[in-house]
Motif scaffolding. Structure first.
Motif, PDB file in Angstrom:
ATOM      1  N   SER A 122       9.668   5.410  -5.292  1.00 23.33           N
ATOM      2  CA  SER A 122      10.323   4.501  -4.361  1.00 23.33           C
ATOM      3  C   SER A 122       9.331   4.146  -3.278  1.00 23.33           C
ATOM      4  O   SER A 122       8.261   4.713  -3.195  1.00 23.33           O
ATOM      5  CB  SER A 122      11.590   5.113  -3.759  1.00 23.33           C
ATOM      6  N   CYS A 123       9.713   3.225  -2.430  1.00 24.92           N
ATOM      7  CA  CYS A 123       8.848   2.818  -1.322  1.00 24.92           C
ATOM      8  C   CYS A 123       9.283   3.514  -0.041  1.00 24.92           C
ATOM      9  O   CYS A 123      10.461   3.753   0.166  1.00 24.92           O
ATOM     10  CB  CYS A 123       8.926   1.313  -1.098  1.00 24.92           C
ATOM     11  N   ALA A 132       0.839  -1.210   0.000  1.00 22.57           N
ATOM     12  CA  ALA A 132       0.000   0.000   0.000  1.00 22.57           C
ATOM     13  C   ALA A 132       0.866   1.249   0.000  1.00 22.57           C
ATOM     14  O   ALA A 132       0.610   2.209  -0.738  1.00 22.57           O
ATOM     15  CB  ALA A 132      -0.930  -0.003   1.204  1.00 22.57           C
ATOM     16  N   SER A 133       1.910   1.230   0.804  1.00 23.57           N
ATOM     17  CA  SER A 133       2.812   2.377   0.871  1.00 23.57           C
ATOM     18  C   SER A 133       3.504   2.600  -0.472  1.00 23.57           C
ATOM     19  O   SER A 133       3.636   3.735  -0.929  1.00 23.57           O
ATOM     20  CB  SER A 133       3.858   2.138   1.961  1.00 23.57           C
ATOM     21  N   CYS A 134       3.942   1.512  -1.108  1.00 19.33           N
ATOM     22  CA  CYS A 134       4.621   1.642  -2.406  1.00 19.33           C
ATOM     23  C   CYS A 134       3.699   2.256  -3.452  1.00 19.33           C
ATOM     24  O   CYS A 134       4.115   3.126  -4.212  1.00 19.33           O
ATOM     25  CB  CYS A 134       5.124   0.278  -2.878  1.00 19.33           C
ATOM     26  N   TRP A 135       2.454   1.802  -3.493  1.00 22.19           N
ATOM     27  CA  TRP A 135       1.511   2.345  -4.469  1.00 22.19           C
ATOM     28  C   TRP A 135       1.233   3.817  -4.193  1.00 22.19           C
ATOM     29  O   TRP A 135       1.207   4.637  -5.105  1.00 22.19           O
ATOM     30  CB  TRP A 135       0.197   1.572  -4.457  1.00 22.19           C
ATOM     31  N   ARG A 136       1.035   4.158  -2.908  1.00 23.45           N
ATOM     32  CA  ARG A 136       0.732   5.541  -2.542  1.00 23.45           C
ATOM     33  C   ARG A 136       1.906   6.455  -2.920  1.00 23.45           C
ATOM     34  O   ARG A 136       1.718   7.482  -3.558  1.00 23.45           O
ATOM     35  CB  ARG A 136       0.428   5.618  -1.044  1.00 23.45           C
ATOM     36  N   SER A 149       4.327   5.749  -5.030  1.00 22.62           N
ATOM     37  CA  SER A 149       4.531   5.688  -6.472  1.00 22.62           C
ATOM     38  C   SER A 149       3.623   6.679  -7.201  1.00 22.62           C
ATOM     39  O   SER A 149       4.063   7.402  -8.089  1.00 22.62           O
ATOM     40  CB  SER A 149       4.255   4.265  -6.965  1.00 22.62           C
ATOM     41  N   ARG A 150       2.363   6.712  -6.808  1.00 26.95           N
ATOM     42  CA  ARG A 150       1.421   7.649  -7.452  1.00 26.95           C
ATOM     43  C   ARG A 150       1.830   9.095  -7.173  1.00 26.95           C
ATOM     44  O   ARG A 150       1.809   9.931  -8.063  1.00 26.95           O
ATOM     45  CB  ARG A 150       0.003   7.402  -6.947  1.00 26.95           C
TER      46      ARG A 150
END
Length: 69
Positions: free
Chosen positions: A66-67, A50-54, A56-57
């Motif tokens: 990045s994450c 979830a953090s990576c997607w947030r 990333s966007r």
């Protein structure tokens, strides 16, 4: 400061759209577990998905990704 600006050399940046698209595709596939990756990286993505997607966007709008760890 003004003299430093006058002496500054321009930075040349080459943009390769095909490379960017391929990188984005690999990034997405890695997050979706659609490509073989090391187990420790897989665990990292699963824990931080979830953090990576947030991030990333958010960073896609700013030009990077990045994450959060």
């Amino acid at each position: 400061m003004e003299d430093a600006v006058k002496r500054a050399k321009p930075i040349v940046v080459e943009f390769d759209p095909d490379f960017m698209l391929a990188s984005m595709d690999l990034w997405r596939k890695s997050l979706d577990m659609q490509m073989p990756i090391a187990d420790e990286v897989k665990i990292h993505f699963m824990k931080n998905r979830a953090s990576c997607w947030r991030v990333s966007r958010r960073r896609a709008r700013l030009g990077g990704s990045s994450c959060e760890t």
